[in-house]
Design an enzyme around this catalytic site. Sequence first.
Site, PDB file in Angstrom:
ATOM      1  N   ASN A   1       6.471  -0.669 -17.878  1.00 15.94           N
ATOM      2  CA  ASN A   1       6.949   0.327 -16.909  1.00 15.94           C
ATOM      3  C   ASN A   1       5.905   1.418 -16.700  1.00 15.94           C
ATOM      4  OD1 ASN A   1       9.234  -1.036 -18.153  1.00 15.94           O
ATOM      5  ND2 ASN A   1      10.516   0.330 -16.944  1.00 15.94           N
TER       6      ASN A   1
ATOM      7  N   ARG B   1       4.707  -3.882   5.652  1.00 17.29           N
ATOM      8  CA  ARG B   1       5.633  -4.555   6.558  1.00 17.29           C
ATOM      9  C   ARG B   1       6.060  -3.607   7.658  1.00 17.29           C
ATOM     10  NH1 ARG B   1      10.762  -6.166   3.813  1.00 17.29           N
ATOM     11  NH2 ARG B   1      10.268  -4.364   2.563  1.00 17.29           N
TER      12      ARG B   1
ATOM     13  N   THR C   1      13.197   7.136 -14.482  1.00 13.69           N
ATOM     14  CA  THR C   1      12.344   8.306 -14.763  1.00 13.69           C
ATOM     15  C   THR C   1      12.398   9.319 -13.618  1.00 13.69           C
ATOM     16  OG1 THR C   1      10.493   7.057 -13.878  1.00 13.69           O
ATOM     17  CG2 THR C   1      10.692   7.146 -16.286  1.00 13.69           C
TER      18      THR C   1
ATOM     19  N   LYS D   1       9.195 -13.063 -10.953  1.00 15.03           N
ATOM     20  CA  LYS D   1       7.868 -12.630 -11.410  1.00 15.03           C
ATOM     21  C   LYS D   1       7.234 -13.684 -12.314  1.00 15.03           C
ATOM     22  CE  LYS D   1       6.727  -8.491  -9.805  1.00 15.03           C
ATOM     23  NZ  LYS D   1       5.526  -8.309  -8.987  1.00 15.03           N
TER      24      LYS D   1
ATOM     25  N   ILE E   1       0.833  -1.223   0.000  1.00 15.83           N
ATOM     26  CA  ILE E   1       0.000   0.000   0.000  1.00 15.83           C
ATOM     27  C   ILE E   1       0.862   1.266   0.000  1.00 15.83           C
ATOM     28  CG2 ILE E   1      -0.166   0.050   2.547  1.00 15.83           C
ATOM     29  CD1 ILE E   1      -3.146   0.977   0.431  1.00 15.83           C
TER      30      ILE E   1
ATOM     31  N   TYR F   1      14.901 -10.850 -10.855  1.00 15.69           N
ATOM     32  CA  TYR F   1      13.575 -10.234 -10.665  1.00 15.69           C
ATOM     33  C   TYR F   1      12.578 -10.812 -11.669  1.00 15.69           C
ATOM     34  CZ  TYR F   1       9.864  -6.749 -11.196  1.00 15.69           C
ATOM     35  OH  TYR F   1       8.640  -6.140 -11.311  1.00 15.69           O
TER      36      TYR F   1
ATOM     37  N   SER G   1       4.995  -8.546 -14.706  1.00 12.70           N
ATOM     38  CA  SER G   1       5.828  -7.461 -15.223  1.00 12.70           C
ATOM     39  C   SER G   1       6.297  -7.732 -16.648  1.00 12.70           C
ATOM     40  CB  SER G   1       7.056  -7.324 -14.314  1.00 12.70           C
ATOM     41  OG  SER G   1       8.053  -6.567 -14.954  1.00 12.70           O
TER      42      SER G   1
ATOM     43  N   GLY H   1       9.921   5.535  -6.951  1.00 14.57           N
ATOM     44  CA  GLY H   1      11.124   5.565  -6.112  1.00 14.57           C
ATOM     45  C   GLY H   1      12.273   6.215  -6.869  1.00 14.57           C
TER      46      GLY H   1
ATOM     47  N   GLU I   1       9.094  -7.167 -17.638  1.00 12.51           N
ATOM     48  CA  GLU I   1      10.470  -7.689 -17.574  1.00 12.51           C
ATOM     49  C   GLU I   1      10.504  -9.194 -17.852  1.00 12.51           C
ATOM     50  OE1 GLU I   1      13.639  -6.296 -16.884  1.00 12.51           O
ATOM     51  OE2 GLU I   1      12.696  -4.349 -17.190  1.00 12.51           O
TER      52      GLU I   1
HETATM   53  P1  GDP Z   1      13.287  -1.329 -15.291  1.00 13.00           P
HETATM   54  O1  GDP Z   1      12.949  -1.301 -16.745  1.00 13.00           O
HETATM   55  O2  GDP Z   1      12.233  -1.946 -14.461  1.00 13.00           O
HETATM   56  O3  GDP Z   1      14.616  -1.900 -14.986  1.00 13.00           O
HETATM   57  O4  GDP Z   1      13.263   0.234 -14.836  1.00 13.00           O
HETATM   58  P2  GDP Z   1      14.437   1.276 -14.530  1.00 13.00           P
HETATM   59  O5  GDP Z   1      13.775   2.615 -14.447  1.00 13.00           O
HETATM   60  O6  GDP Z   1      15.232   0.867 -13.335  1.00 13.00           O
HETATM   61  O7  GDP Z   1      15.396   1.210 -15.797  1.00 13.00           O
HETATM   62  C1  GDP Z   1      14.943   1.508 -17.094  1.00 13.00           C
HETATM   63  C2  GDP Z   1      16.115   1.534 -18.067  1.00 13.00           C
HETATM   64  O8  GDP Z   1      16.932   2.676 -17.798  1.00 13.00           O
HETATM   65  C3  GDP Z   1      17.040   0.323 -17.970  1.00 13.00           C
HETATM   66  O9  GDP Z   1      17.324  -0.102 -19.285  1.00 13.00           O
HETATM   67  C4  GDP Z   1      18.297   0.878 -17.325  1.00 13.00           C
HETATM   68  O10 GDP Z   1      19.504   0.208 -17.713  1.00 13.00           O
HETATM   69  C5  GDP Z   1      18.301   2.290 -17.879  1.00 13.00           C
HETATM   70  N1  GDP Z   1      19.136   3.227 -17.083  1.00 13.00           N
HETATM   71  C6  GDP Z   1      20.161   3.976 -17.540  1.00 13.00           C
HETATM   72  N2  GDP Z   1      20.713   4.671 -16.530  1.00 13.00           N
HETATM   73  C7  GDP Z   1      20.022   4.353 -15.408  1.00 13.00           C
HETATM   74  C8  GDP Z   1      20.141   4.756 -14.035  1.00 13.00           C
HETATM   75  O11 GDP Z   1      20.980   5.551 -13.652  1.00 13.00           O
HETATM   76  N3  GDP Z   1      19.239   4.205 -13.151  1.00 13.00           N
HETATM   77  C9  GDP Z   1      18.266   3.311 -13.558  1.00 13.00           C
HETATM   78  N4  GDP Z   1      17.419   2.811 -12.663  1.00 13.00           N
HETATM   79  N5  GDP Z   1      18.158   2.906 -14.844  1.00 13.00           N
HETATM   80  C10 GDP Z   1      19.021   3.416 -15.752  1.00 13.00           C
END
Ligand code: GDP
Length: 320
Positions: A178, A33, A190, A153, A9, A149, A123, A185, A125
Amino acid sequence: MTTALVTGISGQDGSYLAEQLLSQGVRVVGVHRRLSAENFWRIEHVLDRVDLRYADLHDLGSLYDLVEEYRPDEIYNLAAQSFVPTSWSQPILTAEATGLGPIRLLEAVRRVHPKARVYQASSSEMFGNSLDGDGSLNERSRFAPASPYACAKLYAHHMVANYRKAYGLFVVSGILFNHESPRRGLEFVTRKVANGVAKVHLGLTESLTLGALSPRRDWGFAGDYTRAMQAMLRASSPQDYVVATGVDHSVEDLVRIAFAVVDRDWRDHVEHSESLMRKNEVVRLRGDASRARDELGWTPEVDFSGLVRRMVEAELERLG
Ligand code: GDP
């Protein structure tokens, strides 16, 4: 009165879902939790209207008790370890929480209150790099999980389908691509980018460090996706659905559009770090949500540039 139980939540999706359910007059039981520091910033505005309960997907007894006490009409299982890099450093914890956790919940439902309808957060993924050429992924596409992960899933995803068939339960998986928002977080790209753009613009930092810029994702708005979760649970028969916008963008597109919101050129502010490159990178995800559109009447309302603008503006407000 309808009662909905929501695990996770305090997360992004839990917070949007809780708002929507409450506005429909649904009684919301929020499961979280026990942590040494509470993390309720996303749900502070609804806390007085939600029944908050401690339980843990690692602990079968706590789930039995919850299901027995509330006998919910709907259960949304949104709790998980959901960050891909953490799943490499903590693969067993990820298997426990993300893979086995949902099975404990299914067991509690099956034994205590089999009438409950259950939504499982699957997901995109799980598809890994199975996308061919310029296509898009739907419910019949091949799964090729490329991280602990995604493997966890996918296990839960298949178990949901098995429980549905074997026990006749109304249990469904939403294969969500996504989905983002100002409540994402900071570890996800993004929000990290939106936050970095705001900090650069406000003079709090000079630059933002990222990993790969070429991966492509189908990014939508979380509030649109939580509407799809509800539609799935209220459909006439249980089925799995892909939820996506159908449009993909690269991380570079994200950065370019985000810096353009504050009239800056991303090339002046983005640095690269090898340490942020991923093992087994998923290079491109694009979903085809035709089934959700045709059978549930679901369509997304927020497009990619609208989403990025919303996130950058929220970050400017937060920091300014
Ligand atoms: P995911 O698709 O669930 O893994 O969502 P994320 O937002 O963690 O990552 C999306 C994409 O952004 C992935 O292909 C990452 O390799 C790329 N990416 C590039 N730079 C970054 C970074 O600094 N942080 C994260 N989280 N992702 C990054």
